[in-house]
Design a protein around this motif. Structure first.
Motif, mmCIF file in Angstrom:
data_model
loop_
_atom_site.group_PDB
_atom_site.id
_atom_site.type_symbol
_atom_site.label_atom_id
_atom_site.label_comp_id
_atom_site.label_asym_id
_atom_site.label_seq_id
_atom_site.Cartn_x
_atom_site.Cartn_y
_atom_site.Cartn_z
ATOM 1 N N HIS A 188 0.781 -1.187 0.010
ATOM 2 C CA HIS A 188 0.058 -0.098 0.190
ATOM 3 C C HIS A 188 0.902 1.408 0.118
ATOM 4 O O HIS A 188 2.084 1.025 0.300
ATOM 5 C CB HIS A 188 -0.737 0.047 1.382
ATOM 6 C CG HIS A 188 -1.927 -1.112 1.566
ATOM 7 N ND1 HIS A 188 -3.156 -1.155 1.170
ATOM 8 C CD2 HIS A 188 -1.578 -2.319 1.875
ATOM 9 C CE1 HIS A 188 -3.766 -2.131 1.617
ATOM 10 N NE2 HIS A 188 -2.860 -2.953 2.164
ATOM 11 N N HIS A 220 -2.110 -3.394 -3.576
ATOM 12 C CA HIS A 220 -3.692 -3.288 -2.931
ATOM 13 C C HIS A 220 -4.594 -3.267 -4.184
ATOM 14 O O HIS A 220 -5.717 -4.036 -4.230
ATOM 15 C CB HIS A 220 -3.763 -1.983 -2.077
ATOM 16 C CG HIS A 220 -4.965 -1.832 -1.549
ATOM 17 N ND1 HIS A 220 -5.169 -0.937 -0.789
ATOM 18 C CD2 HIS A 220 -6.140 -2.892 -1.505
ATOM 19 C CE1 HIS A 220 -6.747 -0.813 -0.309
ATOM 20 N NE2 HIS A 220 -7.052 -2.402 -0.584
ATOM 21 N N LYS A 274 -9.219 2.189 -6.289
ATOM 22 C CA LYS A 274 -8.320 3.064 -6.002
ATOM 23 C C LYS A 274 -6.825 2.760 -6.562
ATOM 24 O O LYS A 274 -6.653 1.321 -6.714
ATOM 25 C CB LYS A 274 -8.043 3.737 -4.653
ATOM 26 C CG LYS A 274 -7.841 2.715 -3.443
ATOM 27 C CD LYS A 274 -7.914 3.390 -2.284
ATOM 28 C CE LYS A 274 -7.672 2.281 -1.029
ATOM 29 N NZ LYS A 274 -7.922 2.774 0.327
ATOM 30 N N CYS A 322 -3.798 2.685 -5.362
ATOM 31 C CA CYS A 322 -2.971 2.112 -4.181
ATOM 32 C C CYS A 322 -2.154 0.859 -4.577
ATOM 33 O O CYS A 322 -2.994 -0.175 -5.074
ATOM 34 C CB CYS A 322 -3.760 2.150 -2.782
ATOM 35 S SG CYS A 322 -2.610 1.523 -1.736
HETATM 36 ZN ZN ZN Z 1 -4.091 0.479 0.232
#
Ligand code: ZN
Length: 145
Positions: A10, A116, A124, A126
């Motif tokens: 992350h 992630h 997202k 990430c």
């Molecule tokens: Zn994340």
């Protein structure tokens, strides 16, 4: 030992020109998770300093539906100075991350390293780089004590 089949990377989703220290992370997660501590197992600050923020045998709080069998690692950054998603890892952070991942591969040889956003339904960006591709051929190597 807990069964770990995923190592999930992350970013803190904070700007590269602003600090977000492990102390900031702790306050943030304690507020979010009712004082249960930091959701990731490891945190890497901008200067490459590694913090063990949760026992590996404890289930983390970082990837919905995937916490039971994963380890979560987070680096400080992930947004550029304008607040846009970007790979802001410093050379020191990259070096620490590789050493940590190689060491985790010693303990969890079958665990897959992913970002992630490689998980289903995660929209997202990430951790803002392609962790799966970058680390797919990483060889295990124990950390120096
Ligand atoms: Zn994340």
């Amino acid at each position: 030992m807990r069964t770990v089949n995923l190592i999930i990377i992350h970013c803190s989703a904070t700007r590269s020109n602003r600090r977000f220290t492990v102390k900031d992370l702790e306050s943030c997660h304690n507020a979010r998770f009712h004082n249960k501590g930091i959701g990731y197992h490891y945190y890497i600050e901008r200067d490459g300093q590694l913090y063990a923020t949760r026992d590996e045998d404890e289930i983390g709080m970082h990837a919905r539906h995937y916490n039971a069998h994963s380890i979560g690692i987070c680096y400080e950054g992930g947004l550029n100075e304008k607040g846009q998603e970007a790979d802001t890892r410093t050379p020191a952070q990259k070096q620490t991350l590789i050493a940590l991942l190689r060491s985790l591969k010693v303990d969890y040889p079958d665990a897959e390293i992913i970002g992630h956003h490689d998980l289903p339904w995660v929209t997202k960006a990430c951790p803002c780089f392609d962790a799966r591709t970058e680390y797919q051929h990483l060889q295990p190597l124990a950390l120096e004590q």
